[in-house]
Design an enzyme around this catalytic site. Structure first.
Site, short mmCIF file in Angstrom:
data_model
loop_
_atom_site.label_atom_id
_atom_site.label_comp_id
_atom_site.label_asym_id
_atom_site.label_seq_id
_atom_site.Cartn_x
_atom_site.Cartn_y
_atom_site.Cartn_z
N ILE A 143 0.84 -1.21 0.00
CA ILE A 143 0.00 0.00 0.00
C ILE A 143 0.87 1.26 0.00
O ILE A 143 0.56 2.24 -0.69
CB ILE A 143 -0.98 0.02 1.20
CG1 ILE A 143 -1.73 -1.32 1.28
CG2 ILE A 143 -1.97 1.18 1.07
CD1 ILE A 143 -2.63 -1.45 2.50
N TYR A 200 -1.12 -10.25 15.17
CA TYR A 200 -1.02 -9.10 14.26
C TYR A 200 -2.00 -7.99 14.67
O TYR A 200 -1.61 -6.84 14.88
CB TYR A 200 -1.31 -9.53 12.81
CG TYR A 200 -1.65 -8.37 11.90
CD1 TYR A 200 -0.68 -7.44 11.52
CD2 TYR A 200 -2.96 -8.17 11.44
CE1 TYR A 200 -1.00 -6.35 10.70
CE2 TYR A 200 -3.30 -7.10 10.62
CZ TYR A 200 -2.31 -6.19 10.26
OH TYR A 200 -2.63 -5.12 9.46
N LYS A 229 -1.45 -4.14 16.11
CA LYS A 229 -1.97 -2.94 15.45
C LYS A 229 -2.86 -2.15 16.43
O LYS A 229 -2.85 -0.92 16.44
CB LYS A 229 -2.76 -3.30 14.18
CG LYS A 229 -1.92 -3.86 13.05
CD LYS A 229 -0.94 -2.88 12.46
CE LYS A 229 -1.56 -1.79 11.64
NZ LYS A 229 -0.54 -0.92 10.98
N THR A 240 7.99 -4.25 15.81
CA THR A 240 7.84 -3.32 14.68
C THR A 240 6.59 -2.46 14.84
O THR A 240 6.64 -1.23 14.75
CB THR A 240 7.75 -4.10 13.35
OG1 THR A 240 8.99 -4.76 13.14
CG2 THR A 240 7.46 -3.17 12.18
N THR A 255 -6.01 -0.85 10.72
CA THR A 255 -6.76 -1.91 10.03
C THR A 255 -8.09 -2.18 10.71
O THR A 255 -8.22 -1.99 11.93
CB THR A 255 -5.91 -3.19 10.02
OG1 THR A 255 -6.73 -4.29 9.61
CG2 THR A 255 -5.34 -3.54 11.39
N ASP A 256 -9.05 -2.68 9.96
CA ASP A 256 -10.34 -3.07 10.55
C ASP A 256 -10.18 -4.26 11.51
O ASP A 256 -11.05 -4.52 12.33
CB ASP A 256 -11.38 -3.38 9.46
CG ASP A 256 -10.98 -4.50 8.51
OD1 ASP A 256 -9.87 -5.05 8.64
OD2 ASP A 256 -11.78 -4.81 7.60
N GLU A 257 -9.04 -4.97 11.40
CA GLU A 257 -8.87 -6.16 12.23
C GLU A 257 -8.79 -5.83 13.72
O GLU A 257 -8.96 -6.70 14.57
CB GLU A 257 -7.62 -6.95 11.81
CG GLU A 257 -7.73 -7.46 10.40
CD GLU A 257 -6.80 -8.62 10.07
OE1 GLU A 257 -6.21 -9.22 10.98
OE2 GLU A 257 -6.66 -8.92 8.87
#
Ligand code: NAD
Ligand code: DAU
Length: 372
Positions: free
Chosen positions: A12, A164, A168, A100, A139-141
Site C-alpha cells: 500500500i 497481528y 496494530k 515493529t 486496520t479493521d482487524e
C-alpha cells in the site's frame, strides 16, 4: 509539502507514493523502509528517478534512522504504513510484530514530537509547528470479528484476536495516547482488505493468481466461508490523502467500500477471471508454467481446502459513513472492474512477481503449505 512515508516499498505504501507523485507537483517524499521480505525497492525504482522522491533504508524503531530524516528534510506529514502485516506470520512469530508495529510506531511518534514541538502552552502541553500531522495506517482487524450481521464503526470497541491485530491495536492506542497526553496532531485510519498491483503473493488474491499460473493447488482455509470486505488499493490511497488534508485532528476514520465477499467466492472468481483473460489475449498464455494451448485445467478442481488459520476471524465489514459524510470520500473502483485490472497487472508483471518471490518466499511457502 514534505511527506515521510514509512513502508513505502511495500504494497500500500508504494501505491500511495505513486498516487502522490501522479496527483501533486510541488511535493517532497521521503520513503523510510527497512526492506524486509515484504519490501522491494524494485516496486518504486522508476519513481526514484523523480527528484521529488528520496529513499532511506532504515528501521522505524531506530531513532538513529528517524531523527536525521526530520533534521535534514523538515517533515510535515508522516504517514506510517511500515508494519509486519501478515496474520499467518504473526501466529509463528508474535514478538517481531510487537517490536515493529508497537515500538516502531512509538519511536516515530517520539521523533515527530521532538522535531515538531515549538514550545509549551500555559497548561504545559507542547505546541507544534503549523500544519504538521501524524497519520497511522491501521486496520479493521483491530475491531475483532463480526457475526452474520453488523458493521464496524469508529465506535466499535477494540477487540483484536490475532497477534497481528493485537499489535496494530496496541499501536493505535499509543497514537491515541500521544494525541491526548502531548496534544500531538494525529489521525488513525482503519481500512478493510486491500487488493491491487504490487500485493505480495503471501496474501490471498495474489497467492491464488500465482498458484493458478503455476498449475498449483489453491489453498482455502477451513471451509472458505470467512468474509472479507475488499477495497481497491488506489481508493485506500485517496482516502488517506483526504484524511491528511481534511481529517479532523484526533479523529479515527474507517475506510471500506461495502464489498463483502466469502473467500471461496473470491477464489472462484479469480479462477474464472484468469481463464477469461488468457482466452482473450493469447500472449498472456506465455506466463503459464504448464505449456500447451489447452487451459481447461484452470478450473475449480484446483481448489484445495486446507487446515484453518488459528483464531481465524469470521467476518469483517466496514461502515464508512463517517469518512463519506465528513470528507466526501467514496470508492471509485467497482470490485468487478478492480479484480480484472489486478489480474491483468499480474499477467503483465511476472518479472515483479519473480523478483519478490526469489528469496525467503519459497521457504515460507513450503513451511505454510507443504509441497502442494
Ligand atoms: P506490506 O507488508 O506489503 O508492507 C510493509 C512494508 O513495511 C514493507 O515495505 C516492509 O519492508 C516495511 N517494514 C516492515 N518492517 C519495517 C520496519 N521495522 N522499519 C521500516 N520498514 C519496515 O504491508 P501492506 O499490506 O502494504 O500494509 C501497509 C500498512 O497498511 C500496514 O500498517 C498494515 O497493517 C495496514 N493495512 C493493510 C491492509 C491490507 O489489506 N494489506 C489493510 C488495512 C491496513
Ligand atoms: O482486513 C485488513 C487486513 O487484511 C490487513 O490488516 C492485513 O495486513 C492484511 O494482510 C489482510 O489480512 P487478512 O488475514 O484478511 O488477509 P489474507 O490475504 O492473509 O487472507 C484473506 C482471507 O483469506 C482470510 O480469511 C484467510 C484466507 N486465506 C488466506 C491465505 C493466504 C486462505 O483461505 N488461504 C490462503 O492461502
Amino acid at each position: 509539502m514534505t511527506y515521510l512515508v514509512t513502508g513505502g516499498a511495500g504494497f500500500i505504501g508504494a501505491n500511495f507514493v505513486k498516487y502522490l507523485l501522479k496527483n501533486y507537483r510541488d511535493i517532497q517524499i521521503i520513503v523510510l523502509d527497512d526492506l524486509t521480505y515484504a519490501g522491494n525497492l524494485g516496486t518504486i525504482k522508476d519513481d526514484l528517478k523523480d527528484e521529488r522522491l528520496i529513499f532511506v533504508k532504515g528501521n522505524i524503531k531506530d531513532a538513529e534512522a528517524t531523527c536525521p530524516i526530520f533534521e535534514k528534510y523538515g517533515v510535515q506529514w508522516l504517514v506510517n504504513f511500515a508494519a509486519e502485516s501478515h496474520v499467518d506470520r504473526s501466529i509463528e512469530n508474535p514478538q517481531l510484530f510487537l517490536e515493529t508495529n508497537i515500538l516502531g510506531t512509538q519511536n516515530l511518534l517520539e521523533t515527530a514530537k521532538k522535531y515538531w514541538a515549538t514550545g509549551k502552552d500555559k497548561n504545559g502541553y507542547p505546541t507544534y509547528k503549523d500544519g504538521v500531522k501524524y497519520l497511522q495506517v491501521s486496520t479493521d482487524e483491530v475491531y475483532g470479528s463480526l457475526g452474520e450481521t453488523g458493521f464496524f464503526t469508529e465506535k466499535t470497541p477494540l477487540d483484536p484476536r490475532s497477534p497481528y491485530s493485537a499489535s496494530k491495536a496496541g499501536a493505535d492506542l499509543i497514537v491515541k495516547a500521544y494525541g491526548e497526553t502531548y496534544k500531538m496532531p494525529v489521525n488513525i485510519t482503519r481500512c478493510s482488505n486491500n487488493y491491487g498491483p504490487y500485493h505480495f503473493p503471501e496474501k490471498l488474491i495474489p497467492l491464488i493468481i500465482k498458484n493458478i499460473l503455476e498449475g498449483k493447488q489453491l489453498p482455502v482455509y477451513g471451509n472458505g466461508s470467512n468474509i472479507r470486505d475488499w477495497l481497491y488499493v488506489e481508493d485506500h490511497c485517496k482516502a488517506i490523502d483526504l484524511v491528511l488534508a481534511k481529517g479532523k485532528v484526533g479523529e479515527v476514520y474507517n475506510i471500506g467500500g461495502h464489498n463483502e465477499k466469502k473467500n471461496i467466492d473470491i477464489v472462484k472468481l479469480t479462477i474464472s477471471t484468469v481463464r477469461n483473460l488468457l482466452e482473450e489475449n493469447k500472449e498472456y498464455k506465455k506466463v503459464l508454467k504448464r505449456s500447451g494451448e489447452d487451459i481447461s485445467w484452470i478450473n475449480e478442481s484446483l481448489i484445495s481446502y486446507v487446515k484453518d488459520r488459528l483464531g481465524h476471524d469470521q467476518r469483517y465489514a466496514i461502515d464508512p459513513t463517517k469518512i463519506t459524510t465528513e470528507l466526501g470520500w467514496y470508492p471509485e473502483t467497482r470490485f468487478e472492474e478492480g479484480i480484472v485490472k489486478t489480474i491483468r497487472w499480474y499477467l503483465e508483471n511476472q518479472d515483479w512477481v519473480e523478483e519478490v518471490t526469489s528469496g525467503d518466499y519459497q521457504h515460507y511457502y513450503r513451511q505454510m503449505y507443504g509441497n502442494r
